[in-house]
Design a protein around this motif. Structure first.
Motif, PDB file in Angstrom:
ATOM      1  N   CYS A 161     -10.055  68.847  69.824  1.00  0.00           N
ATOM      2  CA  CYS A 161      -9.914  67.262  70.240  1.00  0.00           C
ATOM      3  C   CYS A 161      -9.240  66.725  69.078  1.00  0.00           C
ATOM      4  O   CYS A 161      -9.978  66.424  68.132  1.00  0.00           O
ATOM      5  CB  CYS A 161     -11.375  66.721  70.480  1.00  0.00           C
ATOM      6  SG  CYS A 161     -12.033  67.193  72.112  1.00  0.00           S
ATOM      7  N   TRP A 206      -9.736  60.758  67.765  1.00  0.00           N
ATOM      8  CA  TRP A 206     -10.950  60.320  67.609  1.00  0.00           C
ATOM      9  C   TRP A 206     -11.103  58.938  67.914  1.00  0.00           C
ATOM     10  O   TRP A 206     -10.176  58.229  67.169  1.00  0.00           O
ATOM     11  CB  TRP A 206     -11.787  60.834  66.156  1.00  0.00           C
ATOM     12  CG  TRP A 206     -13.224  60.392  66.169  1.00  0.00           C
ATOM     13  CD1 TRP A 206     -14.214  61.123  66.788  1.00  0.00           C
ATOM     14  CD2 TRP A 206     -13.579  59.113  65.914  1.00  0.00           C
ATOM     15  NE1 TRP A 206     -15.435  60.376  66.430  1.00  0.00           N
ATOM     16  CE2 TRP A 206     -15.114  59.279  65.750  1.00  0.00           C
ATOM     17  CE3 TRP A 206     -13.403  58.048  65.483  1.00  0.00           C
ATOM     18  CZ2 TRP A 206     -15.989  58.215  65.615  1.00  0.00           C
ATOM     19  CZ3 TRP A 206     -13.846  56.964  64.839  1.00  0.00           C
ATOM     20  CH2 TRP A 206     -15.447  56.915  65.012  1.00  0.00           C
ATOM     21  N   LYS A 227     -11.675  59.309  71.097  1.00  0.00           N
ATOM     22  CA  LYS A 227     -11.165  60.023  72.366  1.00  0.00           C
ATOM     23  C   LYS A 227     -10.899  61.432  72.286  1.00  0.00           C
ATOM     24  O   LYS A 227     -10.679  62.044  70.770  1.00  0.00           O
ATOM     25  CB  LYS A 227      -9.869  59.532  72.901  1.00  0.00           C
ATOM     26  CG  LYS A 227     -10.107  57.950  73.660  1.00  0.00           C
ATOM     27  CD  LYS A 227      -9.080  57.350  74.067  1.00  0.00           C
ATOM     28  CE  LYS A 227      -9.227  56.216  74.686  1.00  0.00           C
ATOM     29  NZ  LYS A 227      -7.850  55.730  75.552  1.00  0.00           N
ATOM     30  N   CYS A 228     -10.715  62.128  72.963  1.00  0.00           N
ATOM     31  CA  CYS A 228     -10.325  63.799  72.542  1.00  0.00           C
ATOM     32  C   CYS A 228      -8.883  63.985  72.526  1.00  0.00           C
ATOM     33  O   CYS A 228      -8.414  64.639  71.590  1.00  0.00           O
ATOM     34  CB  CYS A 228     -10.795  64.570  73.898  1.00  0.00           C
ATOM     35  SG  CYS A 228     -10.713  66.321  73.590  1.00  0.00           S
ATOM     36  N   PRO A 232     -11.456  66.650  77.455  1.00  0.00           N
ATOM     37  CA  PRO A 232     -10.601  67.396  77.280  1.00  0.00           C
ATOM     38  C   PRO A 232      -9.791  67.626  78.810  1.00  0.00           C
ATOM     39  O   PRO A 232     -10.172  67.424  79.790  1.00  0.00           O
ATOM     40  CB  PRO A 232     -11.345  68.624  77.200  1.00  0.00           C
ATOM     41  CG  PRO A 232     -12.671  68.288  76.791  1.00  0.00           C
ATOM     42  CD  PRO A 232     -13.079  66.981  77.587  1.00  0.00           C
ATOM     43  N   GLN A 269     -11.243  73.284  72.933  1.00  0.00           N
ATOM     44  CA  GLN A 269     -11.529  71.946  73.281  1.00  0.00           C
ATOM     45  C   GLN A 269     -13.045  71.793  73.744  1.00  0.00           C
ATOM     46  O   GLN A 269     -13.746  70.896  73.380  1.00  0.00           O
ATOM     47  CB  GLN A 269     -10.809  71.648  74.752  1.00  0.00           C
ATOM     48  CG  GLN A 269      -9.159  71.392  74.420  1.00  0.00           C
ATOM     49  CD  GLN A 269      -8.597  70.797  75.563  1.00  0.00           C
ATOM     50  OE1 GLN A 269      -8.985  70.008  76.352  1.00  0.00           O
ATOM     51  NE2 GLN A 269      -7.269  71.232  75.895  1.00  0.00           N
ATOM     52  N   GLU A 294     -15.330  71.659  70.695  1.00  0.00           N
ATOM     53  CA  GLU A 294     -15.387  70.818  69.805  1.00  0.00           C
ATOM     54  C   GLU A 294     -16.036  69.441  70.510  1.00  0.00           C
ATOM     55  O   GLU A 294     -16.616  68.651  70.165  1.00  0.00           O
ATOM     56  CB  GLU A 294     -13.739  70.117  69.379  1.00  0.00           C
ATOM     57  CG  GLU A 294     -13.582  68.929  68.883  1.00  0.00           C
ATOM     58  CD  GLU A 294     -14.466  68.573  67.593  1.00  0.00           C
ATOM     59  OE1 GLU A 294     -14.625  67.161  67.346  1.00  0.00           O
ATOM     60  OE2 GLU A 294     -15.062  69.652  67.015  1.00  0.00           O
ATOM     61  N   PHE A 295     -15.517  69.368  71.957  1.00  0.00           N
ATOM     62  CA  PHE A 295     -15.940  68.145  72.918  1.00  0.00           C
ATOM     63  C   PHE A 295     -17.632  68.437  72.932  1.00  0.00           C
ATOM     64  O   PHE A 295     -18.174  67.338  73.152  1.00  0.00           O
ATOM     65  CB  PHE A 295     -15.244  68.347  74.220  1.00  0.00           C
ATOM     66  CG  PHE A 295     -15.777  67.244  75.179  1.00  0.00           C
ATOM     67  CD1 PHE A 295     -15.285  65.883  74.770  1.00  0.00           C
ATOM     68  CD2 PHE A 295     -16.587  67.467  76.007  1.00  0.00           C
ATOM     69  CE1 PHE A 295     -15.602  64.928  75.574  1.00  0.00           C
ATOM     70  CE2 PHE A 295     -16.666  66.310  77.026  1.00  0.00           C
ATOM     71  CZ  PHE A 295     -16.362  64.964  76.604  1.00  0.00           C
ATOM     72  N   ARG A 312     -19.358  67.057  69.957  1.00  0.00           N
ATOM     73  CA  ARG A 312     -19.404  65.554  69.923  1.00  0.00           C
ATOM     74  C   ARG A 312     -20.508  65.161  71.064  1.00  0.00           C
ATOM     75  O   ARG A 312     -21.267  64.202  70.763  1.00  0.00           O
ATOM     76  CB  ARG A 312     -18.000  65.043  70.398  1.00  0.00           C
ATOM     77  CG  ARG A 312     -16.852  65.390  69.317  1.00  0.00           C
ATOM     78  CD  ARG A 312     -15.573  64.682  69.857  1.00  0.00           C
ATOM     79  NE  ARG A 312     -14.622  64.816  68.760  1.00  0.00           N
ATOM     80  CZ  ARG A 312     -13.281  64.482  68.686  1.00  0.00           C
ATOM     81  NH1 ARG A 312     -13.084  63.432  69.677  1.00  0.00           N
ATOM     82  NH2 ARG A 312     -12.431  64.535  67.851  1.00  0.00           N
TER      83      ARG A 312
END
Length: 326
Positions: free
Chosen positions: A53, A56, A58-59, A66, A77, A80-81, A84
């Protein structure tokens, strides 16, 4: 400000009164969640998913979630998503839950302070995570992100130990004073070990994001020298713990302290073994993740041991230190 807090208390008082067991379970959940986010962060690191992503909070600039991208693999994606989401839904939830529980139970001031640190520091950690992404995974920002997580694990572990204590008691010496000083010294050395570990990682194969040439930021330093420094600091940490153990077993100490000391030595031994194997096998990704998990365990066990050496107990109970359920 006082009016706002009084309103908060009136709202919290609508919740059911949490038992001591519930408070301890929520404190444990908060501790585990702080360790979990550090471990999942290491997964992001070793898989090169730090820019899965690329923006930040947002992705992507135009999407919170994503979305398919030709230059960003879907699994990067997802990793990492997912990291978060763990921060938002698990870490934040457990942090808020322990605040509500100890506030509703009107626990003593120090417990309230430790509890409130968790949601505020989680918010700050989220901002630091955003800076990490927006600066293209600069090694020193990534390192700071990791070290803050380490500090939060210590705070959460201390809170877990304190929650088990009675509010109307008094602190006692459950181990020789010299041993407690040595454990405090080991914590200082441990912080240096962690900092050295961050620097070693920054110079190693898992720095930056290998899949994105613009995000490869690696510390230009001698890995053997950095690893030697890291290893020597670990040896110093262990030596101090051994000295503390001698004092603990030669002097009057509670069974809770001795039991926790054994657990700590077991965790340190496992962590050291992982570190040695990791070094001689070319730093495989799985061992890096296990090494981070081990580091969180060492931090938590050291913090709990330190607290158990001067616990708060019911007044007039000279053996209460043996009965602490931590």
């Amino acid at each position: 400000m006082n009016r706002v807090y009084q309103l908060f208390l009136r709202l919290v008082d609508r919740l059911p009164m949490p038992s001591m067991r519930t408070q301890r379970l929520l404190a444990l959940a908060a501790l585990l969640s702080q360790a979990l986010i550090a471990v999942t962060g290491s997964v992001v690191r070793v898989t090169g998913s730090g820019l899965g992503c690329p923006t930040w909070p947002k992705c992507f600039d135009d999407s919170l979630l994503p979305i398919p991208q030709e230059d960003v693999p879907w699994w990067h994606q997802a990793i990492e998503f997912g990291n978060r989401q763990i921060a938002v839904w698990i870490v934040v939830t457990t942090s808020i839950a322990i605040v509500l529980a100890v506030t509703r139970a009107r626990r003593r001031r120090e417990i309230l302070v430790y509890a409130w640190i968790l949601p505020f520091s989680t918010f700050a950690q989220g901002i630091l995570g955003g800076i990490t992404v927006l600066t293209g995974l600069r090694w020193w920002v990534v390192g700071a992100h990791m070290l803050v997580s380490c500090a939060m694990v210590w705070i959460a572990a201390t809170l877990y130990a304190k929650v088990a204590e009675p509010d109307d008691g008094a602190e006692i010496e459950a181990a020789p004073a010299g041993a407690r000083t040595l454990v405090a010294a080991s914590a200082v050395v441990m912080s240096l070990v962690l900092a050295a570990g961050v620097v070693v990682t920054a110079a190693g194969p898992h720095a930056g994001d290998r899949t994105n040439p613009k995000a490869i930021d690696r510390l230009d330093a001698s890995i053997p020298l950095l690893s030697l420094t890291h290893g020597l600091l670990v040896a110093l940490y262990v030596a101090i713990l051994i000295a503390a153990a001698v004092l603990i077993y030669r002097g009057p100490s509670s069974e809770a302290v001795r039991r926790r000391l054994k657990i700590l030595f077991a965790v340190v031994a496992a962590q050291s073994l992982i570190g040695v194997v990791q070094y001689f096998t070319g730093v495989p990704a799985l061992l890096v993740v296990l090494h981070v998990a081990g580091a969180m365990s060492v931090i938590a066990e050291t913090a709990i041991l330190y607290r158990l050496m001067s616990p708060r107990v019911v007044r007039g109970s000279d053996r209460a230190g043996d009965m602490l359920p931590v």
